[in-house]
Design a protein around this motif. Structure first.
Motif, short mmCIF file in Angstrom:
data_model
loop_
_atom_site.label_atom_id
_atom_site.label_comp_id
_atom_site.label_asym_id
_atom_site.label_seq_id
_atom_site.Cartn_x
_atom_site.Cartn_y
_atom_site.Cartn_z
N LYS A 18 43.67 42.37 36.88
CA LYS A 18 44.64 41.80 37.81
C LYS A 18 44.44 40.30 37.95
O LYS A 18 45.40 39.52 37.96
CB LYS A 18 44.51 42.49 39.17
CG LYS A 18 45.55 42.04 40.18
CD LYS A 18 45.42 42.81 41.48
CE LYS A 18 46.48 42.35 42.49
NZ LYS A 18 46.36 43.10 43.78
N ALA A 19 43.17 39.87 38.04
CA ALA A 19 42.88 38.44 38.19
C ALA A 19 43.27 37.64 36.94
O ALA A 19 43.66 36.47 37.03
CB ALA A 19 41.39 38.24 38.48
N HIS A 68 45.73 38.50 34.96
CA HIS A 68 47.16 38.72 34.71
C HIS A 68 47.40 39.50 33.42
O HIS A 68 48.23 39.15 32.58
CB HIS A 68 47.92 37.38 34.67
CG HIS A 68 47.69 36.54 35.88
ND1 HIS A 68 48.19 36.85 37.12
CD2 HIS A 68 46.97 35.39 36.03
CE1 HIS A 68 47.82 35.93 38.00
NE2 HIS A 68 47.07 35.03 37.36
N THR A 69 46.64 40.59 33.27
CA THR A 69 46.82 41.47 32.12
C THR A 69 46.66 42.92 32.60
O THR A 69 46.45 43.17 33.80
CB THR A 69 45.81 41.15 31.00
OG1 THR A 69 46.13 41.93 29.84
CG2 THR A 69 44.38 41.43 31.43
N THR A 70 46.76 43.86 31.69
CA THR A 70 46.58 45.26 32.08
C THR A 70 45.15 45.71 31.81
O THR A 70 44.45 45.12 30.97
CB THR A 70 47.55 46.16 31.29
OG1 THR A 70 47.22 46.10 29.89
CG2 THR A 70 48.99 45.71 31.50
#
Length: 297
Positions: A24-25, A27-29
């Motif tokens: 999350k930090a 910005h990916t899965t």
């Protein structure tokens, strides 16, 4: 191969506490992040984390990479910021080559306020390029060339920064001191003192003496302006310099300037640079300040 994003993942997992929070930090899965980690472990041939229930524990290799991440990532971030500043012309090193012996005093008046206005730009003056400045520009050894004699070449730009008059300098007690101007023949009886420059590049020769077929009684070479003018003051010879420089010294030395010929010799100082550097802000600022501080205008 270890890459920046691998170090970012290792640091994020340590900071956030889990793969989910790290994904999350960043910005990916989580699946994309897990895939990247598994691929890196296969390439390195060792595990980075050991799973203990719902918790991840760094292996010895992982601990080492985390230490590398804490050290390297801030350095890379700083390097990227510096490069952005270079790209926008806000930071850099401005190396200046000199093809003008008497211009050093003028240059000092420009450099001092420039350094105050541009604290993230360093200035270095290269005097060894007195008459090899074109090659130094093409060789990226300097960014600017101070010269009174521009040699126009493709890829270079020369910007005039100020006009000046080249004059004869004599001692105040010299017979020519009170003349309205001197003729070439007047120097046939004189010792002419010049910088160590080829005759064909000396204005006193190529614009005054040689066209008239006149030579001085003797040609003496001296490297420094101060010693040259002390010799002139002491009646040991005459020399040719920019009028603005003579006027600076005349306040503390018994010397005076006399016009060379009825119409004088008009000259300009140019700043040469690569055309590719014209949009660099700190280069533009130096040119603008040089014009503003012109002593000959």
């Amino acid at each position: 191969m270890l890459e920046k994003n691998h170090l970012s993942i290792i640091r994020a997992v340590d900071t956030e506490g889990s793969l989910t929070a790290a994904a999350k930090a960043l910005h990916t899965t989580q699946s994309a992040l897990s895939h990247t980690v598994r691929k890196l472990e296969q390439q390195l041939g060792t595990a980075i984390w050991l799973r203990e229930g719902r918790r991840l524990r760094l292996t010895q290799a992982g601990e080492y990479l985390l230490a590398v991440a804490h050290r390297v990532l801030p350095q890379l971030a700083q390097a990227e910021e510096r490069v952005r500043q270079f790209a926008t012309g806000g930071r850099g090193v401005l190396r200046i080559g000199m093809e003008c012996h008497p211009c050093y005093q003028w240059l000092l008046k420009v450099v001092s306020p420039y350094l105050q206005a541009w604290p993230d730009v360093d200035v270095d003056v290269k005097q060894k390029f007195r008459f090899g400045g074109i090659g130094a520009l093409f060789g990226y050894e300097i960014e600017l060339l101070v010269t009174p004699d521009p040699l126009y070449r493709r890829g270079l730009r020369f910007e005039p920064v100020f006009d000046y008059e080249q004059v004869l300098v004599v001692g105040r007690g010299h017979p020519l001191a009170g003349a309205a101007y001197v003729r070439p023949v007047d120097l046939s009886r004189e010792v002419l003192i010049t910088y160590p420059v080829a005759i064909e590049r000396l204005d006193i020769y190529n614009q005054f003496l040689l066209p008239a077929g006149i030579s001085p009684r003797r040609h003496k070479i001296i490297e420094t302006t101060d010693i040259m003018l002390q010799m002139v003051e002491g009646g040991r010879g005459v020399t040719a310099l920019p009028r603005w420089l003579v006027e600076e010294y005349a306040g503390r030395m018994a010397i005076t300037a006399v016009r060379l010929g009825r119409n004088g010799i008009a000259k300009q100082i140019f700043l040469g640079m690569r055309e590719a550097d014209l949009e660099i802000r700190y280069v533009q600022a130096f040119i603008a300040l040089a014009r503003d501080r012109s002593t000959g205008s």
